[in-house]
Write a protein that holds these residues in place. Structure first.
Motif, PDB file in Angstrom:
ATOM      1  N   ASN A  41      -1.874  54.761   8.289  1.00  0.00           N
ATOM      2  CA  ASN A  41      -2.041  53.306   8.366  1.00  0.00           C
ATOM      3  C   ASN A  41      -1.996  52.784   9.793  1.00  0.00           C
ATOM      4  OD1 ASN A  41      -2.193  53.256   5.618  1.00  0.00           O
ATOM      5  ND2 ASN A  41      -0.074  52.621   5.317  1.00  0.00           N
ATOM      6  N   THR A  42      -1.180  53.381  10.654  1.00  0.00           N
ATOM      7  CA  THR A  42      -1.052  52.933  12.043  1.00  0.00           C
ATOM      8  C   THR A  42      -1.225  54.116  12.989  1.00  0.00           C
ATOM      9  OG1 THR A  42       1.332  53.188  11.876  1.00  0.00           O
ATOM     10  CG2 THR A  42       0.466  50.973  11.571  1.00  0.00           C
ATOM     11  N   PRO A  43      -2.461  54.496  13.270  1.00  0.00           N
ATOM     12  CA  PRO A  43      -2.674  55.638  14.169  1.00  0.00           C
ATOM     13  C   PRO A  43      -2.375  55.309  15.634  1.00  0.00           C
ATOM     14  CG  PRO A  43      -4.768  54.713  13.502  1.00  0.00           C
ATOM     15  CD  PRO A  43      -3.711  53.989  12.725  1.00  0.00           C
ATOM     16  N   SER A  44      -2.435  54.027  16.000  1.00  0.00           N
ATOM     17  CA  SER A  44      -2.153  53.643  17.386  1.00  0.00           C
ATOM     18  C   SER A  44      -0.645  53.505  17.591  1.00  0.00           C
ATOM     19  CB  SER A  44      -2.847  52.324  17.713  1.00  0.00           C
ATOM     20  OG  SER A  44      -2.375  51.316  16.852  1.00  0.00           O
ATOM     21  N   ARG A  45      -0.254  53.241  18.822  1.00  0.00           N
ATOM     22  CA  ARG A  45       1.170  53.092  19.140  1.00  0.00           C
ATOM     23  C   ARG A  45       1.730  51.831  18.491  1.00  0.00           C
ATOM     24  NH1 ARG A  45       3.296  56.865  22.122  1.00  0.00           N
ATOM     25  NH2 ARG A  45       2.023  57.967  23.612  1.00  0.00           N
ATOM     26  N   LEU A  46       2.951  51.940  18.003  1.00  0.00           N
ATOM     27  CA  LEU A  46       3.605  50.858  17.284  1.00  0.00           C
ATOM     28  C   LEU A  46       4.333  49.940  18.263  1.00  0.00           C
ATOM     29  CD1 LEU A  46       4.235  49.911  14.370  1.00  0.00           C
ATOM     30  CD2 LEU A  46       6.287  51.298  14.485  1.00  0.00           C
ATOM     31  N   GLU A  47       4.203  48.626  18.071  1.00  0.00           N
ATOM     32  CA  GLU A  47       4.932  47.636  18.864  1.00  0.00           C
ATOM     33  C   GLU A  47       5.537  46.612  17.917  1.00  0.00           C
ATOM     34  OE1 GLU A  47       2.448  45.832  21.787  1.00  0.00           O
ATOM     35  OE2 GLU A  47       2.595  47.535  23.154  1.00  0.00           O
ATOM     36  N   LEU A  48       6.848  46.423  18.004  1.00  0.00           N
ATOM     37  CA  LEU A  48       7.551  45.468  17.158  1.00  0.00           C
ATOM     38  C   LEU A  48       8.432  44.577  18.022  1.00  0.00           C
ATOM     39  CD1 LEU A  48       8.778  47.805  14.279  1.00  0.00           C
ATOM     40  CD2 LEU A  48       6.869  46.223  14.207  1.00  0.00           C
ATOM     41  N   ILE A  49       8.661  43.358  17.543  1.00  0.00           N
ATOM     42  CA  ILE A  49       9.583  42.461  18.229  1.00  0.00           C
ATOM     43  C   ILE A  49      10.964  42.664  17.615  1.00  0.00           C
ATOM     44  CG2 ILE A  49      10.176  40.067  18.700  1.00  0.00           C
ATOM     45  CD1 ILE A  49       7.208  39.421  18.643  1.00  0.00           C
ATOM     46  N   LYS A  50      11.891  43.157  18.434  1.00  0.00           N
ATOM     47  CA  LYS A  50      13.252  43.439  17.988  1.00  0.00           C
ATOM     48  C   LYS A  50      14.226  42.807  18.983  1.00  0.00           C
ATOM     49  CE  LYS A  50      13.741  46.619  15.181  1.00  0.00           C
ATOM     50  NZ  LYS A  50      13.990  46.519  13.751  1.00  0.00           N
ATOM     51  N   PHE A  51      15.483  42.671  18.559  1.00  0.00           N
ATOM     52  CA  PHE A  51      16.501  42.113  19.448  1.00  0.00           C
ATOM     53  C   PHE A  51      16.969  43.174  20.431  1.00  0.00           C
ATOM     54  CE2 PHE A  51      20.890  41.146  20.627  1.00  0.00           C
ATOM     55  CZ  PHE A  51      20.715  39.877  21.147  1.00  0.00           C
ATOM     56  N   CYS A  52      17.018  42.811  21.700  1.00  0.00           N
ATOM     57  CA  CYS A  52      17.495  43.711  22.748  1.00  0.00           C
ATOM     58  C   CYS A  52      18.878  43.240  23.197  1.00  0.00           C
ATOM     59  CB  CYS A  52      16.524  43.714  23.924  1.00  0.00           C
ATOM     60  SG  CYS A  52      17.092  44.735  25.282  1.00  0.00           S
ATOM     61  N   PRO A  53      19.924  44.031  22.958  1.00  0.00           N
ATOM     62  CA  PRO A  53      21.257  43.613  23.378  1.00  0.00           C
ATOM     63  C   PRO A  53      21.433  43.606  24.899  1.00  0.00           C
ATOM     64  CG  PRO A  53      21.334  45.787  22.371  1.00  0.00           C
ATOM     65  CD  PRO A  53      19.946  45.275  22.206  1.00  0.00           C
ATOM     66  N   CYS A  54      20.629  44.369  25.614  1.00  0.00           N
ATOM     67  CA  CYS A  54      20.725  44.384  27.080  1.00  0.00           C
ATOM     68  C   CYS A  54      20.148  43.104  27.678  1.00  0.00           C
ATOM     69  CB  CYS A  54      19.996  45.598  27.639  1.00  0.00           C
ATOM     70  SG  CYS A  54      20.640  47.156  27.031  1.00  0.00           S
ATOM     71  N   CYS A  55      19.003  42.666  27.162  1.00  0.00           N
ATOM     72  CA  CYS A  55      18.364  41.427  27.634  1.00  0.00           C
ATOM     73  C   CYS A  55      18.951  40.197  26.941  1.00  0.00           C
ATOM     74  CB  CYS A  55      16.863  41.475  27.364  1.00  0.00           C
ATOM     75  SG  CYS A  55      16.000  42.829  28.154  1.00  0.00           S
ATOM     76  N   ARG A  56      19.605  40.414  25.813  1.00  0.00           N
ATOM     77  CA  ARG A  56      20.192  39.370  24.971  1.00  0.00           C
ATOM     78  C   ARG A  56      19.151  38.385  24.442  1.00  0.00           C
ATOM     79  NH1 ARG A  56      24.378  37.573  28.923  1.00  0.00           N
ATOM     80  NH2 ARG A  56      24.809  39.593  29.794  1.00  0.00           N
ATOM     81  N   LYS A  57      17.977  38.910  24.072  1.00  0.00           N
ATOM     82  CA  LYS A  57      16.942  38.103  23.431  1.00  0.00           C
ATOM     83  C   LYS A  57      15.955  39.025  22.727  1.00  0.00           C
ATOM     84  CE  LYS A  57      14.405  37.638  27.763  1.00  0.00           C
ATOM     85  NZ  LYS A  57      13.833  36.696  28.710  1.00  0.00           N
ATOM     86  N   HIS A  58      15.069  38.433  21.936  1.00  0.00           N
ATOM     87  CA  HIS A  58      14.060  39.214  21.234  1.00  0.00           C
ATOM     88  C   HIS A  58      12.955  39.605  22.215  1.00  0.00           C
ATOM     89  CE1 HIS A  58      16.091  37.539  17.719  1.00  0.00           C
ATOM     90  NE2 HIS A  58      15.560  38.556  17.058  1.00  0.00           N
ATOM     91  N   MET A  59      12.657  40.897  22.252  1.00  0.00           N
ATOM     92  CA  MET A  59      11.654  41.438  23.170  1.00  0.00           C
ATOM     93  C   MET A  59      10.731  42.378  22.400  1.00  0.00           C
ATOM     94  SD  MET A  59      12.442  40.219  26.180  1.00  0.00           S
ATOM     95  CE  MET A  59      11.595  41.265  27.331  1.00  0.00           C
ATOM     96  N   ILE A  60       9.617  42.724  23.011  1.00  0.00           N
ATOM     97  CA  ILE A  60       8.693  43.686  22.413  1.00  0.00           C
ATOM     98  C   ILE A  60       9.221  45.094  22.670  1.00  0.00           C
ATOM     99  CG2 ILE A  60       6.367  44.642  22.490  1.00  0.00           C
ATOM    100  CD1 ILE A  60       5.383  41.875  23.309  1.00  0.00           C
ATOM    101  N   HIS A  61       9.342  45.858  21.604  1.00  0.00           N
ATOM    102  CA  HIS A  61       9.749  47.256  21.690  1.00  0.00           C
ATOM    103  C   HIS A  61       8.528  48.103  21.357  1.00  0.00           C
ATOM    104  CE1 HIS A  61      13.714  45.520  21.673  1.00  0.00           C
ATOM    105  NE2 HIS A  61      14.248  46.714  21.877  1.00  0.00           N
ATOM    106  N   ALA A  62       8.154  48.988  22.265  1.00  0.00           N
ATOM    107  CA  ALA A  62       6.956  49.811  22.098  1.00  0.00           C
ATOM    108  C   ALA A  62       7.343  51.261  21.831  1.00  0.00           C
ATOM    109  CB  ALA A  62       6.086  49.725  23.340  1.00  0.00           C
ATOM    110  N   GLU A  63       6.457  51.952  21.152  1.00  0.00           N
ATOM    111  CA  GLU A  63       6.679  53.361  20.833  1.00  0.00           C
ATOM    112  C   GLU A  63       6.570  54.211  22.095  1.00  0.00           C
ATOM    113  OE1 GLU A  63       4.421  56.827  18.261  1.00  0.00           O
ATOM    114  OE2 GLU A  63       4.033  54.729  17.798  1.00  0.00           O
ATOM    115  N   ILE A  64       7.488  55.172  22.226  1.00  0.00           N
ATOM    116  CA  ILE A  64       7.458  56.081  23.367  1.00  0.00           C
ATOM    117  C   ILE A  64       7.278  57.504  22.856  1.00  0.00           C
ATOM    118  CG2 ILE A  64       8.879  54.627  24.834  1.00  0.00           C
ATOM    119  CD1 ILE A  64      11.222  56.529  24.213  1.00  0.00           C
ATOM    120  N   LYS A  65       6.927  58.409  23.760  1.00  0.00           N
ATOM    121  CA  LYS A  65       6.809  59.813  23.390  1.00  0.00           C
ATOM    122  C   LYS A  65       8.189  60.431  23.301  1.00  0.00           C
ATOM    123  CE  LYS A  65       2.311  60.877  25.310  1.00  0.00           C
ATOM    124  NZ  LYS A  65       1.566  61.768  26.207  1.00  0.00           N
ATOM    125  N   LYS A  66       8.319  61.435  22.458  1.00  0.00           N
ATOM    126  CA  LYS A  66       9.600  62.132  22.319  1.00  0.00           C
ATOM    127  C   LYS A  66       9.789  63.114  23.437  1.00  0.00           C
ATOM    128  CE  LYS A  66       9.997  61.748  17.381  1.00  0.00           C
ATOM    129  NZ  LYS A  66      10.142  62.428  16.133  1.00  0.00           N
TER     130      LYS A  66
END
Length: 66
Positions: A41-66
């Protein structure tokens, strides 16, 4: 038994804002989430808006390589 490769794979999402701030040494760390995605369903890289405790706001979280 399953045939071939698994359809659902585990991916790691990393905050894009913390990645940019780490150069300036303003951030205390990097926010990462672990989730699953369906490869068909999602062959491209995944990007979701999640809460970042370091930035203390909602930011875009992108898929990284393992």
């Amino acid at each position: 038994m399953a045939k071939g490769k698994d359809i659902r794979i585990i991916v790691i999402l990393e905050c894009t804002g913390c990645d940019q701030k780490s150069v300036n040494k303003e951030s205390s760390g990097i926010s990462r989430y672990i989730t699953q995605k369906n490869r068909h369903n999602t062959p491209s890289r995944l990007e979701l808006i999640k809460f970042c405790p370091c930035c203390r706001k909602h930011m875009i979280h992108a898929e990284i390589k393992k």
